[in-house]
Write an enzyme that holds these catalytic residues in place. Sequence first.
Site: not given
Ligand code: CMC
Length: 430
Positions: A267, A308, A364
């Site tokens: 987050h 996101h 971020d």
């Molecule tokens: N780098 C590489 N792969 C990714 C990333 C990333 N940053 N984010 C998602 N994926 C992949 C993930 O591995 C999955 O792949 P697969 O379908 O092969 O399993 C797919 O994309 C879908 O991801 P998810 O984890 O199901 O997506 P989510 O909605 O649960 O997670 C997130 C959203 C923001 C937690 C995630 O994208 C992430 O961990 N990003 C990096 C951390 C980050 O930048 N966080 C800040 C978010 S913005 C500020 C806020 O509002 O908090």
Amino acid sequence: MPKNTLTITDNRTGKLYEIPIENETIRATDLRQVKVKESDFGMMSYDPAFLNTASCKSSITYIDGDKGILEYRGYPIEQLAENCTFLEVAYLLLNGELPTKNEYEDWVQSVTQHTMIHENIKKFMDGYHHDAHPMGMLLGTVGALSTFYSDARNIQDTNSRKLQIIRLIAKMPTLAAFAYRHSVGFPYIYPNNDLNYSENFLNMLFGNTVKHIKHPTLAKALDVLFILHADHEQNCSTSAMRSIGSSQTDPFSSTSGAIAALYGPLHGGANESVLKMLEEIGTINNVPSFVKQVKEGKGEKKLMGFGHRVYKNYDPRAKIIKRLAEHVFDITGRNPLLDIALELERIALEDEYFIKRKLYPNVDFYSGLIYQAMGFPTSMFTVLFAIGRTPGWLSQWQELLSDSEQKIARPRQIYVGKTTREFVPFTKRN
Ligand code: CMC
């Protein structure tokens, strides 16, 4: 004639159920009538991490994740960032309308008058170890404020609520700055009521140090960053704020809980992780191999600042921050990590892995580069996010309290543990 209902057939019993649809949504409790036997609990929906469950009706922030749209109270984020101060936006979030000139002046004066913190909080801060993370110090001291303002427990009293909201928005930068000064061993600088919100914060942080570049562009940039972080509907920390607030906890304790939720690297903590990642990559030449590792890591290694839950397009906040960075770098000098970030973005946006998963830079990705150029250590990045998000948390908390449909938050579970069994004494356990 089409009806605004959903008909469900329970194939276990052959029974049909007609469920009303409102706002493209069905009420989860309407599923409870779906039963095999009269004594059954009734059907539930299973939604770990709330991927498809609305927990409230809200009129504060609108996001269209596919189109990359973000609006506060109907105003596009781009227009607010261009034309408003952070306190103006805070007023908008809390009250639903932009303030008139008089309302704005009263509001700014109220916030300015409450920036001081009790001397005992300073002693509390002194108790932290010198290398304590400032987010830990912030969440601890914000929680401790609840012990200084016992009137904050009168959450049903509108005037008391308003006062606590002012206190929180006003004191957050003071606490954040004190946490920073404590970590570097510098004497605290008290708030100066002649300065505006962001100037005052920068002065409390960097005053009397070489890092203090007094420049309106930097104070304005920080103000814009606060605006961009001010609210983001039902994210992890806001949901924590609402969840804690639903048990009628005082707003200082609830905000402390929201700060804890924001702390995590998935987050608000992501801005800190982005900088660490860019430093780890080190040079532009290493970008392709880093992207390869992310792709092969199958979710183990992530490209921080990308992706996101809601945005499946370029995060509109990231676009504004990318432009803002240029103005800041004109004053501070260019952050050398920017070139790595730009290359990372270029390669990722052309790569099938990221395109297929709709992974774009989020808020971020570029914010940390600005913070670093302005002299903030990485450990302060998430603290800055918390200052910006405070009016959003408080607006959502206020909305929760005035929503007659809300009750104490209490999700259901599907129990998958052992069925009833006899107790085994020590002598018979192995
Ligand atoms: N780098 C590489 N792969 C990714 C990333 C990333 N940053 N984010 C998602 N994926 C992949 C993930 O591995 C999955 O792949 P697969 O379908 O092969 O399993 C797919 O994309 C879908 O991801 P998810 O984890 O199901 O997506 P989510 O909605 O649960 O997670 C997130 C959203 C923001 C937690 C995630 O994208 C992430 O961990 N990003 C990096 C951390 C980050 O930048 N966080 C800040 C978010 S913005 C500020 C806020 O509002 O908090």
